[in-house]
Design an enzyme around this catalytic site. Sequence first.
Site, PDB file in Angstrom:
ATOM      1  N   CYS A  27       0.838  -1.202   0.000  1.00  0.00           N
ATOM      2  CA  CYS A  27       0.000   0.000   0.000  1.00  0.00           C
ATOM      3  C   CYS A  27       0.874   1.253   0.000  1.00  0.00           C
ATOM      4  CB  CYS A  27      -0.880  -0.035   1.249  1.00  0.00           C
ATOM      5  SG  CYS A  27      -1.651   1.518   1.641  1.00  0.00           S
TER       6      CYS A  27
HETATM    7  N1  MHO Z   1      -7.771  -0.913   1.565  1.00  0.00           N
HETATM    8  C1  MHO Z   1      -6.664  -0.609   2.412  1.00  0.00           C
HETATM    9  C2  MHO Z   1      -5.453  -0.128   1.634  1.00  0.00           C
HETATM   10  C3  MHO Z   1      -5.543   1.224   0.980  1.00  0.00           C
HETATM   11  S1  MHO Z   1      -4.292   1.411  -0.085  1.00  0.00           S
HETATM   12  C4  MHO Z   1      -4.119   2.982  -0.618  1.00  0.00           C
HETATM   13  C5  MHO Z   1      -7.085   0.396   3.438  1.00  0.00           C
HETATM   14  O1  MHO Z   1      -8.051   1.103   3.223  1.00  0.00           O
HETATM   15  O2  MHO Z   1      -6.417   0.492   4.472  1.00  0.00           O
HETATM   16  O3  MHO Z   1      -4.443   0.551  -1.231  1.00  0.00           O
END
Ligand code: MHO
Length: 211
Positions: free
Chosen positions: A16
């Site tokens: 991420c």
């Molecule tokens: N779905 C995860 C990762 C976000 S990332 C920018 C969250 O909301 O923490 O892909």
Amino acid sequence: PELDIPTERATFAMGCFWAPEPIYGCKKGVIRTKVGYCGGTKENPTYRSLGDHTEAIQIEYDPTQTDYKTLLGVFWRQHDSTAKYKSQYKSAIYYENDEQKKLAEESKAEYQKELQRPIVTDIEKLGKFYDAENYHQKYHLREHVQFYDSLGLTDPALVRSHVATRLHGYIYGYGTLADFEDESKKWSLSEDQIAFVKKQMAHPRAIHCGL
Ligand code: MHO
């Protein structure tokens, strides 16, 4: 204070993309960071319609103060390069020239010696890098709206700001107090702003990034 100087670029994918911006933000020689999508074929990807792209960070650094090899060292140590994720979150190094490619391959071989499990990181040539939406830029700094507002760093300034890049790192506990005190002199922060950063540095909020 926004430092318009010649820079070189490094582009990494380490899960991420919210997490690596503060990690790199206040490393020596890092001028600014941004996040975006690359490595895939879909034209004009967005967060909600990413196609086969990967979340990545792009770091602009001053080559007189740091180098690609040093930034690679941070890359290997700050994420799990042995875990296989879908393309959105895969581990990858996007090189832009033969020198970066060579350094990436050498550092991968070097770091592999420290690990039991095989590294799955892809080393690919950087194609087009699509900037992510503003709300993903300096994502964690955005939790401190009063603070960045007080610095006049509202969008679009926040996205490209050198000062925001550096503060993002300090606020999440990735720098030393001595370095902060030294470099923040250049930014003429108020006493309240300095006190705020120091308080956060002492007790940084956890970075949440569930994949
Ligand atoms: N779905 C995860 C990762 C976000 S990332 C920018 C969250 O909301 O923490 O892909």
